[in-house]
Write a protein that holds these residues in place. Structure first.
Motif, PDB file in Angstrom:
ATOM      1  N   LEU A  92      43.156  61.673  37.400  1.00 48.22           N
ATOM      2  CA  LEU A  92      43.110  60.232  37.603  1.00 48.22           C
ATOM      3  C   LEU A  92      41.707  59.693  37.344  1.00 48.22           C
ATOM      4  O   LEU A  92      41.541  58.594  36.828  1.00 48.22           O
ATOM      5  CB  LEU A  92      43.526  59.874  39.035  1.00 48.22           C
ATOM      6  CG  LEU A  92      44.824  60.470  39.584  1.00 48.22           C
ATOM      7  CD1 LEU A  92      45.127  59.887  40.958  1.00 48.22           C
ATOM      8  CD2 LEU A  92      45.979  60.232  38.628  1.00 48.22           C
ATOM      9  N   HIS A  93      40.707  60.432  37.755  1.00 44.49           N
ATOM     10  CA  HIS A  93      39.301  60.046  37.591  1.00 44.49           C
ATOM     11  C   HIS A  93      39.020  58.677  38.211  1.00 44.49           C
ATOM     12  O   HIS A  93      38.416  57.801  37.594  1.00 44.49           O
ATOM     13  CB  HIS A  93      38.889  60.098  36.126  1.00 44.49           C
ATOM     14  CG  HIS A  93      38.837  61.497  35.585  1.00 44.49           C
ATOM     15  ND1 HIS A  93      37.741  62.324  35.752  1.00 44.49           N
ATOM     16  CD2 HIS A  93      39.765  62.231  34.908  1.00 44.49           C
ATOM     17  CE1 HIS A  93      37.993  63.498  35.204  1.00 44.49           C
ATOM     18  NE2 HIS A  93      39.213  63.478  34.689  1.00 44.49           N
ATOM     19  N   ILE A  94      39.470  58.520  39.447  1.00 45.98           N
ATOM     20  CA  ILE A  94      39.233  57.275  40.177  1.00 45.98           C
ATOM     21  C   ILE A  94      37.727  57.045  40.312  1.00 45.98           C
ATOM     22  O   ILE A  94      36.986  57.940  40.723  1.00 45.98           O
ATOM     23  CB  ILE A  94      39.893  57.336  41.568  1.00 45.98           C
ATOM     24  CG1 ILE A  94      41.419  57.345  41.431  1.00 45.98           C
ATOM     25  CG2 ILE A  94      39.448  56.179  42.451  1.00 45.98           C
ATOM     26  CD1 ILE A  94      42.142  57.654  42.721  1.00 45.98           C
ATOM     27  N   GLY A  95      37.290  55.832  39.954  1.00 48.98           N
ATOM     28  CA  GLY A  95      35.879  55.482  40.030  1.00 48.98           C
ATOM     29  C   GLY A  95      35.096  55.709  38.762  1.00 48.98           C
ATOM     30  O   GLY A  95      33.876  55.499  38.736  1.00 48.98           O
ATOM     31  N   ALA A  96      35.765  56.126  37.677  1.00 47.09           N
ATOM     32  CA  ALA A  96      35.069  56.343  36.409  1.00 47.09           C
ATOM     33  C   ALA A  96      34.409  55.047  35.928  1.00 47.09           C
ATOM     34  O   ALA A  96      34.920  53.953  36.178  1.00 47.09           O
ATOM     35  CB  ALA A  96      36.042  56.869  35.356  1.00 47.09           C
ATOM     36  N   THR A 126      49.904  68.282  31.922  1.00 44.77           N
ATOM     37  CA  THR A 126      50.536  67.206  32.698  1.00 44.77           C
ATOM     38  C   THR A 126      49.956  65.806  32.511  1.00 44.77           C
ATOM     39  O   THR A 126      50.383  64.878  33.187  1.00 44.77           O
ATOM     40  CB  THR A 126      50.517  67.554  34.194  1.00 44.77           C
ATOM     41  OG1 THR A 126      49.167  67.789  34.608  1.00 44.77           O
ATOM     42  CG2 THR A 126      51.354  68.802  34.468  1.00 44.77           C
ATOM     43  N   GLY A 127      48.979  65.621  31.603  1.00 45.98           N
ATOM     44  CA  GLY A 127      48.519  64.268  31.315  1.00 45.98           C
ATOM     45  C   GLY A 127      47.283  63.842  32.082  1.00 45.98           C
ATOM     46  O   GLY A 127      46.672  64.620  32.825  1.00 45.98           O
ATOM     47  N   HIS A 128      46.914  62.547  31.924  1.00 46.80           N
ATOM     48  CA  HIS A 128      45.676  62.044  32.539  1.00 46.80           C
ATOM     49  C   HIS A 128      45.714  60.520  32.527  1.00 46.80           C
ATOM     50  O   HIS A 128      46.604  59.891  31.944  1.00 46.80           O
ATOM     51  CB  HIS A 128      44.459  62.537  31.749  1.00 46.80           C
ATOM     52  CG  HIS A 128      44.329  61.901  30.395  1.00 46.80           C
ATOM     53  ND1 HIS A 128      43.352  60.979  30.095  1.00 46.80           N
ATOM     54  CD2 HIS A 128      45.072  62.021  29.263  1.00 46.80           C
ATOM     55  CE1 HIS A 128      43.482  60.580  28.841  1.00 46.80           C
ATOM     56  NE2 HIS A 128      44.528  61.201  28.319  1.00 46.80           N
ATOM     57  N   PHE A 129      44.693  59.910  33.185  1.00 45.63           N
ATOM     58  CA  PHE A 129      44.623  58.456  33.298  1.00 45.63           C
ATOM     59  C   PHE A 129      43.215  57.933  32.992  1.00 45.63           C
ATOM     60  O   PHE A 129      42.823  56.880  33.477  1.00 45.63           O
ATOM     61  CB  PHE A 129      45.078  58.016  34.687  1.00 45.63           C
ATOM     62  CG  PHE A 129      46.529  58.297  34.947  1.00 45.63           C
ATOM     63  CD1 PHE A 129      47.493  57.336  34.687  1.00 45.63           C
ATOM     64  CD2 PHE A 129      46.937  59.531  35.419  1.00 45.63           C
ATOM     65  CE1 PHE A 129      48.838  57.594  34.889  1.00 45.63           C
ATOM     66  CE2 PHE A 129      48.285  59.801  35.633  1.00 45.63           C
ATOM     67  CZ  PHE A 129      49.232  58.837  35.369  1.00 45.63           C
ATOM     68  N   LEU A 130      42.457  58.667  32.180  1.00 47.60           N
ATOM     69  CA  LEU A 130      41.109  58.262  31.791  1.00 47.60           C
ATOM     70  C   LEU A 130      41.139  57.711  30.371  1.00 47.60           C
ATOM     71  O   LEU A 130      41.378  58.459  29.418  1.00 47.60           O
ATOM     72  CB  LEU A 130      40.144  59.446  31.873  1.00 47.60           C
ATOM     73  CG  LEU A 130      38.676  59.120  31.584  1.00 47.60           C
ATOM     74  CD1 LEU A 130      38.065  58.311  32.728  1.00 47.60           C
ATOM     75  CD2 LEU A 130      37.869  60.399  31.352  1.00 47.60           C
ATOM     76  N   ASP A 173      32.960  51.736  33.944  1.00 49.07           N
ATOM     77  CA  ASP A 173      33.461  50.717  33.018  1.00 49.07           C
ATOM     78  C   ASP A 173      34.972  50.577  33.027  1.00 49.07           C
ATOM     79  O   ASP A 173      35.585  50.258  32.001  1.00 49.07           O
ATOM     80  CB  ASP A 173      32.978  51.025  31.582  1.00 49.07           C
ATOM     81  CG  ASP A 173      31.454  51.107  31.492  1.00 49.07           C
ATOM     82  OD1 ASP A 173      30.792  50.291  32.157  1.00 49.07           O
ATOM     83  OD2 ASP A 173      30.948  51.981  30.773  1.00 49.07           O
ATOM     84  N   GLY A 174      35.585  50.821  34.175  1.00 47.34           N
ATOM     85  CA  GLY A 174      37.030  50.646  34.281  1.00 47.34           C
ATOM     86  C   GLY A 174      37.840  51.626  33.462  1.00 47.34           C
ATOM     87  O   GLY A 174      39.004  51.348  33.135  1.00 47.34           O
ATOM     88  N   CYS A 175      37.274  52.797  33.134  1.00 45.93           N
ATOM     89  CA  CYS A 175      37.990  53.757  32.285  1.00 45.93           C
ATOM     90  C   CYS A 175      39.170  54.405  33.006  1.00 45.93           C
ATOM     91  O   CYS A 175      40.076  54.932  32.348  1.00 45.93           O
ATOM     92  CB  CYS A 175      37.029  54.826  31.777  1.00 45.93           C
ATOM     93  SG  CYS A 175      35.882  54.213  30.522  1.00 45.93           S
ATOM     94  N   CYS A 176      39.161  54.417  34.337  1.00 42.19           N
ATOM     95  CA  CYS A 176      40.334  54.882  35.077  1.00 42.19           C
ATOM     96  C   CYS A 176      41.410  53.805  35.009  1.00 42.19           C
ATOM     97  O   CYS A 176      41.199  52.680  35.464  1.00 42.19           O
ATOM     98  CB  CYS A 176      39.963  55.169  36.528  1.00 42.19           C
ATOM     99  SG  CYS A 176      41.384  55.403  37.624  1.00 42.19           S
ATOM    100  N   ASN A 177      42.556  54.143  34.448  1.00 41.37           N
ATOM    101  CA  ASN A 177      43.647  53.173  34.299  1.00 41.37           C
ATOM    102  C   ASN A 177      44.423  53.094  35.617  1.00 41.37           C
ATOM    103  O   ASN A 177      45.500  53.678  35.773  1.00 41.37           O
ATOM    104  CB  ASN A 177      44.571  53.576  33.147  1.00 41.37           C
ATOM    105  CG  ASN A 177      45.522  52.456  32.749  1.00 41.37           C
ATOM    106  OD1 ASN A 177      45.904  51.632  33.582  1.00 41.37           O
ATOM    107  ND2 ASN A 177      45.901  52.425  31.484  1.00 41.37           N
TER     108      ASN A 177
END
Length: 263
Positions: A42-46, A224-228, A48-52
């Protein structure tokens, strides 16, 4: 005489392990299947808003509102950048480490209340805090959510009613250009019905066949994918190829032993 007073009694220091390496989960379904939607990277807090975050919320809403549907945390829930890291840097993060943790807690709390989280593994980004300060964020998150802290490479025996499946669950290792082939190399000599792996920010699945004592067994290998999002992220900075965000959906059938994976 000779006894410690109540205040002088030594503390009962608990053993802190790396999570459960073998667990059994029994789920009941009134349909012909159990759905599993892994959520990781998930990369919460990445920066420039890169975490979707909106896409994460949509996946959580789907799990929350769809009967017989569950999730498992695949690691890197937080971006958790280090001060001196070559890639992610704490000075550019959108959220502080504590804000990242609280965001993850708030996102997953509704799923926890419905007992829809099977457990969570630790990712390399999550582990940076452990390496720097000795605090295990995923262990603490699992404790607050009342779910299971799962070790990397753990075996999960999942029952859909009486139908039994074995999953091998890991965050994974390797650079951003790796994928299924790296997972195959990491799991040589291991048998499971399904291998789940995160880390490399891809959505992939490969179906293979094993013959065990003359009987064929179908096996799925799943990234399993990602959200970055790629633009502006460290993945772009490192020169990794852009990959679509999102996750997979896995159906474990209850009346027969069969697995379907949707990308």
């Amino acid at each position: 005489e000779g006894k410690l007073s109540e205040k002088e009694e030594p503390l009962d220091t608990p053993h802190v392990d790396e999570g459960k390496s073998l667990l059994e989960i029994k789920l009941k379904t009134d349909e012909d299947k159990i759905r599993l939607v892994p959520l990781g990277d998930l990369h919460i807090g990445a920066p420039d808003g890169c975490c979707n975050i909106e896409k994460i919320k949509r996946e959580i809403d789907y799990i929350l509102n769809t009967p017989n549907t569950y999730t498992i945390g695949m690691g890197d829930m937080f971006d958790n950048a280090q001060k001196m890291a070559k890639g992610p840097n704490v000075f550019r993060s959108d959220l502080s480490p504590q804000e990242q943790y609280e965001t993850a807690l708030n996102l997953f709390e509704p799923l926890a209340q419905k007992k829809k989280i099977l457990g969570m593994v630790e990712g390399n980004h999550d582990r940076w805090t452990m390496e720097e300060s000795g605090i295990m964020l995923i262990r603490n998150l699992c404790r607050e959510l009342k779910t299971t802290h799962i070790a990397n490479g753990a075996f999960v025996h999942l029952f859909a009613n009486k139908q039994r499946y074995t999953m091998n669950v890991r965050h994974g290792k390797g650079r951003g250009e790796s994928g299924i082939n790296t997972l195959l190399n990491q799991t040589k000599g291991i048998y499971a019905d399904t291998f789940l792996c995160g880390h490399v920010h891809k959505i992939e699945a490969k179906k293979k066949m094993h013959i065990i004592e003359g009987t064929p067994h179908k096996t799925y290998y799943v990234i399993t994918g990602h959200f970055l999002e790629w633009v502006g992220s460290y993945a772009q900075n490192f020169g990794y190829s852009p990959e679509p965000t999102g996750t997979v959906k896995i159906n474990f059938f209850s009346a027969r032993k069969d697995i379907h994976v949707s990308l």
